[in-house]
Scaffold this motif. Structure first.
Motif, PDB file in Angstrom:
ATOM      1  N   ASN B  15       0.863  -1.186   0.000  1.00 16.62           N
ATOM      2  CA  ASN B  15       0.000   0.000   0.000  1.00 16.62           C
ATOM      3  C   ASN B  15       0.888   1.220   0.000  1.00 16.62           C
ATOM      4  OD1 ASN B  15      -2.637  -1.338   0.317  1.00 16.62           O
ATOM      5  ND2 ASN B  15      -1.701  -2.074   2.220  1.00 16.62           N
ATOM      6  N   ARG B  16       1.260   1.641  -1.199  1.00 12.03           N
ATOM      7  CA  ARG B  16       2.270   2.696  -1.317  1.00 12.03           C
ATOM      8  C   ARG B  16       1.695   4.036  -0.891  1.00 12.03           C
ATOM      9  NH1 ARG B  16       5.892   1.662  -5.132  1.00 12.03           N
ATOM     10  NH2 ARG B  16       5.632   3.773  -5.995  1.00 12.03           N
ATOM     11  N   GLY B  17       2.573   4.889  -0.415  1.00 12.07           N
ATOM     12  CA  GLY B  17       2.153   6.242  -0.042  1.00 12.07           C
ATOM     13  C   GLY B  17       2.459   7.222  -1.166  1.00 12.07           C
ATOM     14  N   CYS B  18       2.014   8.462  -0.975  1.00 12.31           N
ATOM     15  CA  CYS B  18       2.247   9.482  -2.001  1.00 12.31           C
ATOM     16  C   CYS B  18       2.459  10.838  -1.349  1.00 12.31           C
ATOM     17  CB  CYS B  18       1.046   9.556  -2.942  1.00 12.31           C
ATOM     18  SG  CYS B  18       1.188  10.871  -4.168  1.00 12.31           S
ATOM     19  N   VAL B  19       3.550  11.493  -1.725  1.00 11.14           N
ATOM     20  CA  VAL B  19       3.769  12.861  -1.259  1.00 11.14           C
ATOM     21  C   VAL B  19       4.012  13.727  -2.479  1.00 11.14           C
ATOM     22  CG1 VAL B  19       5.205  14.396   0.114  1.00 11.14           C
ATOM     23  CG2 VAL B  19       4.801  12.067   0.903  1.00 11.14           C
ATOM     24  N   LEU B  20       3.179  14.746  -2.645  1.00  9.02           N
ATOM     25  CA  LEU B  20       3.310  15.639  -3.795  1.00  9.02           C
ATOM     26  C   LEU B  20       3.623  17.044  -3.278  1.00  9.02           C
ATOM     27  CD1 LEU B  20       2.995  16.077  -6.849  1.00  9.02           C
ATOM     28  CD2 LEU B  20       0.558  16.437  -6.477  1.00  9.02           C
ATOM     29  N   PHE B  21       4.762  17.579  -3.693  1.00  7.03           N
ATOM     30  CA  PHE B  21       5.148  18.934  -3.302  1.00  7.03           C
ATOM     31  C   PHE B  21       4.677  19.912  -4.362  1.00  7.03           C
ATOM     32  CE2 PHE B  21       7.695  18.289   0.380  1.00  7.03           C
ATOM     33  CZ  PHE B  21       8.227  17.016   0.240  1.00  7.03           C
ATOM     34  N   LEU B  22       4.093  21.017  -3.930  1.00 10.59           N
ATOM     35  CA  LEU B  22       3.659  22.046  -4.855  1.00 10.59           C
ATOM     36  C   LEU B  22       4.384  23.333  -4.455  1.00 10.59           C
ATOM     37  CD1 LEU B  22       1.744  23.020  -7.092  1.00 10.59           C
ATOM     38  CD2 LEU B  22       0.025  23.438  -5.333  1.00 10.59           C
ATOM     39  N   LEU B  23       5.302  23.804  -5.299  1.00 12.58           N
ATOM     40  CA  LEU B  23       6.193  24.893  -4.897  1.00 12.58           C
ATOM     41  C   LEU B  23       5.983  26.146  -5.725  1.00 12.58           C
ATOM     42  CD1 LEU B  23       9.506  22.857  -4.579  1.00 12.58           C
ATOM     43  CD2 LEU B  23       7.703  23.177  -2.884  1.00 12.58           C
ATOM     44  N   ASP B  24       5.827  27.251  -5.020  1.00 10.13           N
ATOM     45  CA  ASP B  24       5.699  28.566  -5.638  1.00 10.13           C
ATOM     46  C   ASP B  24       7.074  28.988  -6.148  1.00 10.13           C
ATOM     47  OD1 ASP B  24       5.534  31.331  -6.079  1.00 10.13           O
ATOM     48  OD2 ASP B  24       4.360  31.704  -4.271  1.00 10.13           O
TER      49      ASP B  24
END
Lengths: 591, 300
Positions: B15-24
């Motif tokens: 059950n893989r995780g997910c981290v998404l960075f959104l950078l200004d």
């Protein structure tokens, strides 16, 4: 013990000859061509002796110390024709070096011609074993006893890279200090390339724990003349600065010896007939005797040149903003200068009130204002240079008082150097800082606390400002024509507009005061940071605080380098830090 | 679904995780961050690269990679004509996919030298020494702040991912900005509030273990008072902070427990948000906010 300028004296150079001196000296920027501590020390000492030959005729001794197994080898290191002597007069040195080397001095700019100079050598290190510092200082004691007591001051210039191998030298040094008017100077050589030196600190708290603080305890205070000299060269030194450099690289070592030379230059020659007048100004010093490192394009080598070292003083002056250099369209701000003899005054006035003092939580405004006050006081002790008188007044529930506790209780104004040594208590905290690569570095630090206040019902701001005005009245009587005193009012802003105006009037009655505000309202408010108008400020009460706030002093200077500040900025912040409290004072400090 | 039933899934290779960075990466990111002489864009990029490095190290043993997580970095700015540019913040081969695996990260790092501060244990002094650090994201700064389009792109990526990973711990969207949205939309009179509905749609995406979590961090150039994990909007200074407050998820109990174990005090309904952050505050925010993805006990 503080030595005043004596007419004559003796100089002992005390040099560590243990194997620790074999390791490389720290060198900013790293790089090739590394030199050992012993080599650097020897070069610096020989160069120093060479320069002494041009000054007054004074007695000098070089004592080296080391111990192999059970044998302690401590004693005079004069060699060649001077072998066996303890003190040698500087007038004898020129004719009796052990030998004269030819060394190459790099040109002032890279790529310029290099010249070969004659480099006389009197001292050469012979290293082994460990560092018996108790024996070393005892040897100094014996030497002094043997000296003609007509010679006044004694300067011991100790260069080392080790901890003592034969016990704590504290008592041995104290014995010397008791017997003579002695100036014990310590320099500890650096092993790290990128750690900055700790120079001439006045408080052991500013040194790393351990060896550095231990050495601090056996270092003399610097004479006032040397403190002034350091400041002229752009080195920050408080009134009670000690003659200690910790983690010194080659440059700091050379500057340290130069400083000692300035002291000995004020001595009269021991032989009076052809005594040279003490060299008052550095300009008289011939530069042809500057001696340099051989080989390598090391940047450090250039700095041994007296010319270049002296050049640092004018550079330091150019880089600090002089008040008259202001070229903005706003009128030139004419700030009197600030020095220990002509100090500036800063009084913090803290409002202890809360809307609901009995129901307050830990994070209430009163506590937050105290945190700000302690941070600002710490900043004052770090930047004050012995030139700022500080007071703290708090008010609430009908009570107005001067708020120092502990050793400073009942004092209204305290000099920043005394403030530094007398916090009410010190907290051990773990500070986290940016480690430069995207992580956090934790390290323990001691945070000084001067102000801790209980929240209360509102008090009278008029009375509080009256108290501050009285304190400043008394101060003005002893300090005419000085920098306009600063009052920083820390408050949650709940005061009636009419009281605000009355308070400001009362404050300004007996003399000009620069009034600033640091406001943390209990209700939500946008961050306001040195604004030019009150448009971003909500509510009549807070707008009134803006109206009575003085323009931010030095704003035109600050605005040149800092986009967030306008030349018309007022000295008020809301829900922000008051970062510009000392800007104008620092600009006005005599360098 | 009650909260105690949610956000419970462990993150592992099944059950893989997910981290998404959104950078200004707008033009104002070139300003200095408060309390420092470093630029916001540089501090941000260092923090993200360091986070990525830690993830790689934690999930690597020898040549073996624990394939636990999908990671992405989206950057947003506009060109000089205010046209939004939403793109992949990773460079080179990694830029071809919206989300990459840890192994792909590890094989595609460039290195540069930075000065790192360490404490010398014998003397208690702080020293600096040069270290080689891997770099995946580089500082870029230009133009305005098209938050709405940026959030829309995130919606597409996370919609896809939640459908493919229905049983996983929900994705974390970590958004770091230094200012207000500058994109105008038809729905909102005030651009500050325009991204709120976009954030709401992203939060409506979910796995069986809960909804997507949005974390917002605002970087400051002025030393305004900092605000980390606030629980009510009453004391927030301005409209931007209140908009970010609305756009941020409330911290789930499990993540709150992890934070408290690490020594942070958080109210029950704390929002995953930081305002007026300086470098230290940003790093604390990242540490606490992504603990569920980085702390050993949660990974198998």
């Amino acid at each position: 013990m503080n030595t005043t300028a004596e007419n004559s004296g003796s100089l002992i150079i005390l040099i560590d000859e243990s194997t620790t001196m074999n390791s490389n000296i720290g060198k900013s920027g790293g790089g090739e061509n590394r030199k050992s501590k012993a080599e650097c020390a020897a070069t610096a000492i020989n160069s120093f002796l060479n320069r002494l030959t041009n000054g007054p005729n004074i007695p000098v001794a070089i004592i080296g110390y080391r111990s192999d197994d059970d044998t302690t080898v401590v004693g005079s290191r004069w060699a060649g024709s001077l072998a066996g002597r303890d003190f040698v007069m500087t007038s004898e040195l020129a004719e009796s070096p052990v030998r004269v080397d030819e060394r190459v001095r790099q040109g002032a700019d890279f790529g310029a011609e290099s010249t070969t100079v004659q480099f006389p050598i009197w001292y050469e290190p012979d290293l082994s074993g460990s560092a018996p510092q108790v024996a070393a200082f005892d040897c100094c004691s014996q030497l002094i006893e043997g000296q003609d007591s007509a010679n006044g001051a004694l300067v011991i210039c100790h260069i080392t890279a080790s901890s003592s191998a034969d016990g704590n030298p504290q008592k041995a040094v104290e014995k010397i200090l008791e017997a003579e008017a002695a100036l014990v100077c310590n320099l500890f050589l650096s092993s790290h390339d990128e750690v900055p030196a700790s120079e001439y600190k006045s408080n052991r708290q500013f040194l790393p724990p351990g060896n550095a603080r231990s050495i601090f305890d056996r270092t003399s205070l610097l004479p006032d003349s040397l403190v002034r000299s350091l400041r002229q060269d752009g080195v920050a030194a408080n009134d009670r600065a000690r003659a200690l450099v910790f983690n010194a690289q080659m440059l700091q070592l050379v500057q340290f010896l130069n400083l000692i030379q300035k002291h000995t230059d004020t001595w009269m020659s021991a032989v009076s007939e052809d005594a040279e007048a003490p060299a008052e100004s550095l300009d008289e010093r011939p530069t042809a005797d500057s001696t340099e490192e051989s080989t390598g394009a090391d940047a450090d080598d250039e700095l041994l040149d007296d010319d270049l070292i002296m050049e640092e003083a004018p550079e330091a002056e150019e880089s600090s903003d002089s008040p008259t250099d202001d070229d903005s369209p706003v009128s030139v701000e004419d700030l009197p200068s600030v020095s220990p003899e002509q100090p500036a005054a800063v009084v913090l006035v803290i409002d202890r009130s809360l809307e609901n003092p009995s129901a307050s939580q830990m994070n209430n405004v009163c506590n937050r204002l105290c945190d700000e006050a302690n941070e600002l006081l710490e900043q004052i002790t770090n930047e004050g240079r012995g030139s700022i008188d500080v007071g703290v007044v708090s008010y609430g529930a009908g009570e107005v008082c001067s708020t120092f506790e502990g050793p400073l209780a009942d004092r209204s104004l305290v000099r920043d150097s005394e403030l530094a040594e007398n916090p009410s208590h010190v907290e051990d905290i773990v500070e986290k800082i940016d480690d430069g690569t995207g992580g956090l570095l934790e390290f323990s630090k001691q945070k000084p606390i001067w102000v801790e206040l209980e929240p209360s019902e509102p008090g009278s701001v008029v009375d509080a400002f009256a108290c501050a005005a009285d304190i400043l009245d008394e101060w003005r009587q002893q300090n005419n024509d000085s920098f306009t005193p600063i009052v920083l009012h820390l408050t949650r802003g709940g005061t009636e507009t009419s009281d605000v105006r009355d308070a400001a009037t009362r404050l300004q009655e007996s003399g000009a005061v620069t009034l600033y505000h640091l406001v943390k309202p209990e209700l939500a408010h946008a961050n306001v940071f040195f604004p030019t108008d009150s448009d971003g400020i909500d509510g009549e009460g807070l707008k009134a605080l803006f109206d009575i706030s003085s323009p931010l002093q030095g704003a035109s200077q600050i605005a040149v380098e800092n986009d967030t500040i306008s030349p018309d900025a007022r000295g008020i912040v809301i829900n922000s830090k008051f970062t510009m409290l000392l800007q104008a004072i620092s600009q006005a400090m005599v360098d | 679904m009650a909260d105690y039933e949610q956000y419970n899934q462990a993150i592992d290779s099944i059950n893989r995780g997910c981290v998404l960075f959104l950078l200004d990466q707008s033009g104002s990111m070139v300003e200095q961050i408060t309390n420092s002489s470093e630029r916001k864009c540089d501090q941000l990029v260092k923090a993200i690269n360091r986070w990525l490095e830690n993830i790689v190290i934690q999930n690597t043993s020898g040549d073996d990679y624990k394939d636990r997580m999908d990671i992405g970095v989206i950057i947003y700015r506009t060109d000089l004509d205010a046209v939004p540019i939403i793109s992949n913040g990773l460079t080179g081969a990694l830029a071809e996919k919206d989300l990459v695996t840890i192994q792909e990260l590890s094989s595609n790092a460039e290195f540069e030298t930075l000065q790192k501060k360490i404490v010398d244990e014998d003397t208690g002094e702080i020293m600096e020494m040069p270290v080689q650090v891997p770099v995946w994201v580089k500082p870029v700064f230009e133009g305005g702040t098209p938050m709405c389009s940026a959030l829309h792109k995130c919606y597409e990526i996370l919609d896809n991912w939640t459908q493919q990973n229905p049983n996983s711990f929900p994705p974390l969207l970590v958004h770091i900005t230094d200012g207000e949205n500058t994109e105008e939309t038809d729905d909102s009179p005030d651009p500050v509030d325009a991204p709120i509905p976009y954030a709401d749609s992203v939060r409506s995406l979910a796995t069986n273990d809960g909804n997507v979590l949005i974390l917002n961090c605002h970087l400051s150039a002025l030393p305004g008072d900092q605000c980390l994990f606030p629980s009510n909007a009453e004391f927030l200074p301005d409209s931007l902070s209140r908009a970010l407050f609305q756009m941020s998820s409330t911290i789930p109990d499990k993540m709150r427990d992890l934070a408290i174990e690490a020594g942070f005090e958080l109210a029950h309904d704390a929002k995953m948000m930081a305002y007026n952050a300086d470098t230290e505050c940003l790093l604390n925010f990242l540490d606490v906010g992504t603990k569920v993805a980085t702390v050993r006990s949660e990974l198998r």
